[in-house]
Design a protein around this motif. Structure first.
Motif, PDB file in Angstrom:
ATOM      1  N   VAL A 207     -12.114  12.639   0.759  1.00 45.33           N
ATOM      2  CA  VAL A 207     -11.572  12.031   1.956  1.00 45.33           C
ATOM      3  C   VAL A 207     -11.346  10.565   1.612  1.00 45.33           C
ATOM      4  CG1 VAL A 207     -12.550  11.556   4.307  1.00 45.33           C
ATOM      5  CG2 VAL A 207     -13.010  13.826   3.313  1.00 45.33           C
ATOM      6  N   ILE A 208     -12.117   9.970   0.810  1.00 44.20           N
ATOM      7  CA  ILE A 208     -11.956   8.559   0.465  1.00 44.20           C
ATOM      8  C   ILE A 208     -10.837   8.248  -0.588  1.00 44.20           C
ATOM      9  CG2 ILE A 208     -13.188   6.513  -0.187  1.00 44.20           C
ATOM     10  CD1 ILE A 208     -15.748   7.755   0.808  1.00 44.20           C
ATOM     11  N   ASN A 209     -10.859   9.241  -1.529  1.00 43.54           N
ATOM     12  CA  ASN A 209     -10.057   8.862  -2.536  1.00 43.54           C
ATOM     13  C   ASN A 209      -9.215  10.173  -2.849  1.00 43.54           C
ATOM     14  OD1 ASN A 209      -8.980   7.758  -5.109  1.00 43.54           O
ATOM     15  ND2 ASN A 209     -10.583   9.165  -6.346  1.00 43.54           N
ATOM     16  N   PRO A 210      -8.174  10.534  -1.998  1.00 43.20           N
ATOM     17  CA  PRO A 210      -7.170  11.569  -2.081  1.00 43.20           C
ATOM     18  C   PRO A 210      -6.420  11.761  -3.260  1.00 43.20           C
ATOM     19  CG  PRO A 210      -6.444   9.846  -0.701  1.00 43.20           C
ATOM     20  CD  PRO A 210      -7.851   9.432  -0.813  1.00 43.20           C
ATOM     21  N   ALA A 211      -6.491  12.692  -3.753  1.00 42.67           N
ATOM     22  CA  ALA A 211      -5.604  12.994  -4.832  1.00 42.67           C
ATOM     23  C   ALA A 211      -3.918  12.851  -4.687  1.00 42.67           C
ATOM     24  CB  ALA A 211      -5.592  14.420  -5.517  1.00 42.67           C
ATOM     25  N   LEU A 212      -3.145  12.343  -5.482  1.00 42.67           N
ATOM     26  CA  LEU A 212      -1.832  11.881  -5.484  1.00 42.67           C
ATOM     27  C   LEU A 212      -0.884  12.837  -6.165  1.00 42.67           C
ATOM     28  CD1 LEU A 212      -2.260   8.186  -5.704  1.00 42.67           C
ATOM     29  CD2 LEU A 212      -1.848   9.363  -3.770  1.00 42.67           C
ATOM     30  N   SER A 213      -0.082  13.273  -5.432  1.00 45.36           N
ATOM     31  CA  SER A 213       1.084  13.963  -5.979  1.00 45.36           C
ATOM     32  C   SER A 213       1.958  13.076  -6.876  1.00 45.36           C
ATOM     33  CB  SER A 213       1.802  14.893  -4.891  1.00 45.36           C
ATOM     34  OG  SER A 213       2.629  13.925  -4.068  1.00 45.36           O
ATOM     35  N   ALA A 214       2.801  13.759  -7.688  1.00 38.63           N
ATOM     36  CA  ALA A 214       3.800  13.091  -8.631  1.00 38.63           C
ATOM     37  C   ALA A 214       4.882  12.214  -7.516  1.00 38.63           C
ATOM     38  CB  ALA A 214       4.724  14.092  -9.254  1.00 38.63           C
ATOM     39  N   LEU A 215       5.199  12.863  -6.362  1.00 38.96           N
ATOM     40  CA  LEU A 215       6.076  12.131  -5.508  1.00 38.96           C
ATOM     41  C   LEU A 215       5.525  10.752  -5.117  1.00 38.96           C
ATOM     42  CD1 LEU A 215       8.461  11.699  -3.835  1.00 38.96           C
ATOM     43  CD2 LEU A 215       7.532  13.305  -1.976  1.00 38.96           C
ATOM     44  N   TRP A 216       4.288  10.880  -4.751  1.00 34.54           N
ATOM     45  CA  TRP A 216       3.500   9.820  -3.970  1.00 34.54           C
ATOM     46  C   TRP A 216       3.181   8.607  -5.238  1.00 34.54           C
ATOM     47  CZ3 TRP A 216       3.310   7.509   0.567  1.00 34.54           C
ATOM     48  CH2 TRP A 216       3.332   8.709   1.741  1.00 34.54           C
ATOM     49  N   LEU A 217       3.054   9.115  -6.433  1.00 35.86           N
ATOM     50  CA  LEU A 217       2.875   8.156  -7.520  1.00 35.86           C
ATOM     51  C   LEU A 217       4.057   7.460  -7.911  1.00 35.86           C
ATOM     52  CD1 LEU A 217       0.521  10.416  -9.602  1.00 35.86           C
ATOM     53  CD2 LEU A 217      -0.076   8.302  -8.558  1.00 35.86           C
ATOM     54  N   PHE A 218       5.296   8.177  -7.913  1.00 31.16           N
ATOM     55  CA  PHE A 218       6.480   7.687  -8.148  1.00 31.16           C
ATOM     56  C   PHE A 218       6.953   6.374  -7.073  1.00 31.16           C
ATOM     57  CE2 PHE A 218       7.925  11.230 -10.743  1.00 31.16           C
ATOM     58  CZ  PHE A 218       8.217  10.577 -11.750  1.00 31.16           C
ATOM     59  N   ILE A 219       6.461   6.783  -5.696  1.00 30.26           N
ATOM     60  CA  ILE A 219       6.774   6.012  -4.752  1.00 30.26           C
ATOM     61  C   ILE A 219       6.071   4.711  -4.929  1.00 30.26           C
ATOM     62  CG2 ILE A 219       6.320   5.428  -2.122  1.00 30.26           C
ATOM     63  CD1 ILE A 219       7.177   8.416  -1.845  1.00 30.26           C
ATOM     64  N   ILE A 220       4.519   4.758  -5.331  1.00 31.10           N
ATOM     65  CA  ILE A 220       3.738   3.584  -5.421  1.00 31.10           C
ATOM     66  C   ILE A 220       4.385   2.940  -6.764  1.00 31.10           C
ATOM     67  CG2 ILE A 220       1.543   2.995  -6.390  1.00 31.10           C
ATOM     68  CD1 ILE A 220       0.305   5.347  -4.669  1.00 31.10           C
ATOM     69  N   ALA A 221       4.996   3.494  -7.674  1.00 32.92           N
ATOM     70  CA  ALA A 221       5.387   2.988  -8.938  1.00 32.92           C
ATOM     71  C   ALA A 221       6.488   2.041  -8.537  1.00 32.92           C
ATOM     72  CB  ALA A 221       5.613   3.765  -9.996  1.00 32.92           C
ATOM     73  N   ILE A 222       7.491   2.512  -7.633  1.00 38.96           N
ATOM     74  CA  ILE A 222       8.703   2.172  -7.279  1.00 38.96           C
ATOM     75  C   ILE A 222       8.494   0.827  -6.430  1.00 38.96           C
ATOM     76  CG2 ILE A 222      11.087   2.310  -6.062  1.00 38.96           C
ATOM     77  CD1 ILE A 222      11.072   5.255  -6.867  1.00 38.96           C
ATOM     78  N   VAL A 223       7.613   0.882  -5.543  1.00 43.64           N
ATOM     79  CA  VAL A 223       7.293   0.002  -4.433  1.00 43.64           C
ATOM     80  C   VAL A 223       6.685  -1.147  -5.188  1.00 43.64           C
ATOM     81  CG1 VAL A 223       5.948  -0.898  -2.571  1.00 43.64           C
ATOM     82  CG2 VAL A 223       7.031   1.464  -2.428  1.00 43.64           C
ATOM     83  N   SER A 224       5.628  -0.832  -6.034  1.00 42.02           N
ATOM     84  CA  SER A 224       4.887  -1.945  -6.860  1.00 42.02           C
ATOM     85  C   SER A 224       6.124  -2.515  -7.882  1.00 42.02           C
ATOM     86  CB  SER A 224       3.915  -1.397  -7.711  1.00 42.02           C
ATOM     87  OG  SER A 224       2.862  -0.585  -6.920  1.00 42.02           O
ATOM     88  N   GLY A 225       6.963  -2.031  -8.303  1.00 39.39           N
ATOM     89  CA  GLY A 225       7.901  -2.672  -9.262  1.00 39.39           C
ATOM     90  C   GLY A 225       8.881  -3.396  -8.682  1.00 39.39           C
ATOM     91  N   VAL A 226       9.192  -3.061  -7.543  1.00 44.73           N
ATOM     92  CA  VAL A 226      10.042  -3.930  -6.690  1.00 44.73           C
ATOM     93  C   VAL A 226       9.578  -5.163  -6.231  1.00 44.73           C
ATOM     94  CG1 VAL A 226      11.610  -4.086  -4.701  1.00 44.73           C
ATOM     95  CG2 VAL A 226      11.646  -2.008  -6.178  1.00 44.73           C
TER      96      VAL A 226
END
Length: 269
Positions: A207-226
């Protein structure tokens, strides 16, 4: 021609060479005199262009070997040339390993270096876990990697990395360094903190630490990179990925240049 026309160093060269030739069985008086006369002419010509006997012929002993055993002398010169080539290549390789920047670690605050490092690690971790999840066959989510644990890992790892680097690197503005035992203790404490905090983060409920799918991890990587790209454009830090490593190398080089005879700090209570 007399030796008086030669410089003092060239005269000394002639003196030592004459002594060596007189002791050699290969040179009689006539051959010695003709060799010395020919050498005097060459030295006088060299003097006019500012060249000394050593620059032209090496040491008296080396030139004596050239005269008495040309083959051995040629082999010696070839070996010296090869050694010089290897040394030049090693020097070039060392220069290539040196960072191309002039700034050093302690010219920036801990927080600036921490922000840069943690941000970079967030991009790297999210991209790495995204690839792992995308290539995995058993699950679309990476086991143990949640939203909170991903950010905690990046933040704590960034802080520990910068802290450890600043502890282990010498500050060029300070001659005295921390005792070795202090550096080791602080490093171990920092690593222990990283392990404890990240382990605690992975044990948080979903509930506090939801597991992330590949899609969400890619989104985080792209947003963080930009966002990192735009922040980096206005940052005062030199360009480079995990630039703290190059800054630490420069700090060490500048410290050694400034304090070449500095002794390592002794262990003190």
């Amino acid at each position: 021609m007399t030796n008086s026309e030669l410089s003092k160093r060239n005269q000394e060269f002639i003196f030592h060479l004459t002594k060596l030739l007189s002791q050699s069985k290969s040179f009689n008086d006539e051959k010695t005199n003709s060799t010395i006369a020919e050498l005097q002419e060459k030295l006088l010509t060299g003097q006019k262009t500012g060249k000394t006997a050593r620059q032209l012929f090496g040491t008296p002993t080396e030139y004596f070997q050239d005269l008495t055993d040309p083959k051995a002398a040629a082999a010696r010169r070839k070996k010296l040339a090869q050694q010089g080539h290897h040394q030049a290549a090693a020097s070039s390789a060392a220069d290539a390993r040196r960072p191309k920047i002039t700034e050093q670690l302690f010219e920036y605050s801990f927080w600036t270096e921490f922000l840069d490092t943690a941000w970079t690690l967030l991009i790297m971790f999210s991209a790495m876990y995204a690839l792992t999840a995308a290539l995995g066959t058993s699950s679309k989510k990476v086991q143990g990697v949640g939203l909170v644990s991903l950010f905690v890992l990046s933040i704590v790892a960034g802080a520990v990395y910068v802290f450890a680097t600043r502890v282990l690197s010498p500050d060029p503005s300070k001659k005295e360094r921390r005792p070795v035992w202090q550096r080791i203790l602080l490093l171990l404490l920092a690593l222990a903190a990283l392990f404890i905090v990240f382990t605690a983060a992975t044990l948080l409920p979903a509930v506090i630490n939801p597991a992330l799918s590949a899609l969400w991890l890619f989104i985080i990587a792209i947003v963080s990179g930009v966002s990192y790209y735009f922040w980096r454009k206005q940052s005062s830090l030199p360009k480079g990925i995990l630039i703290i490593g190059s800054l630490a190398t420069n700090a060490t080089l500048q410290y050694r240049q400034k304090y070449p005879k500095a002794k390592k700090a002794r262990n003190k209570k």
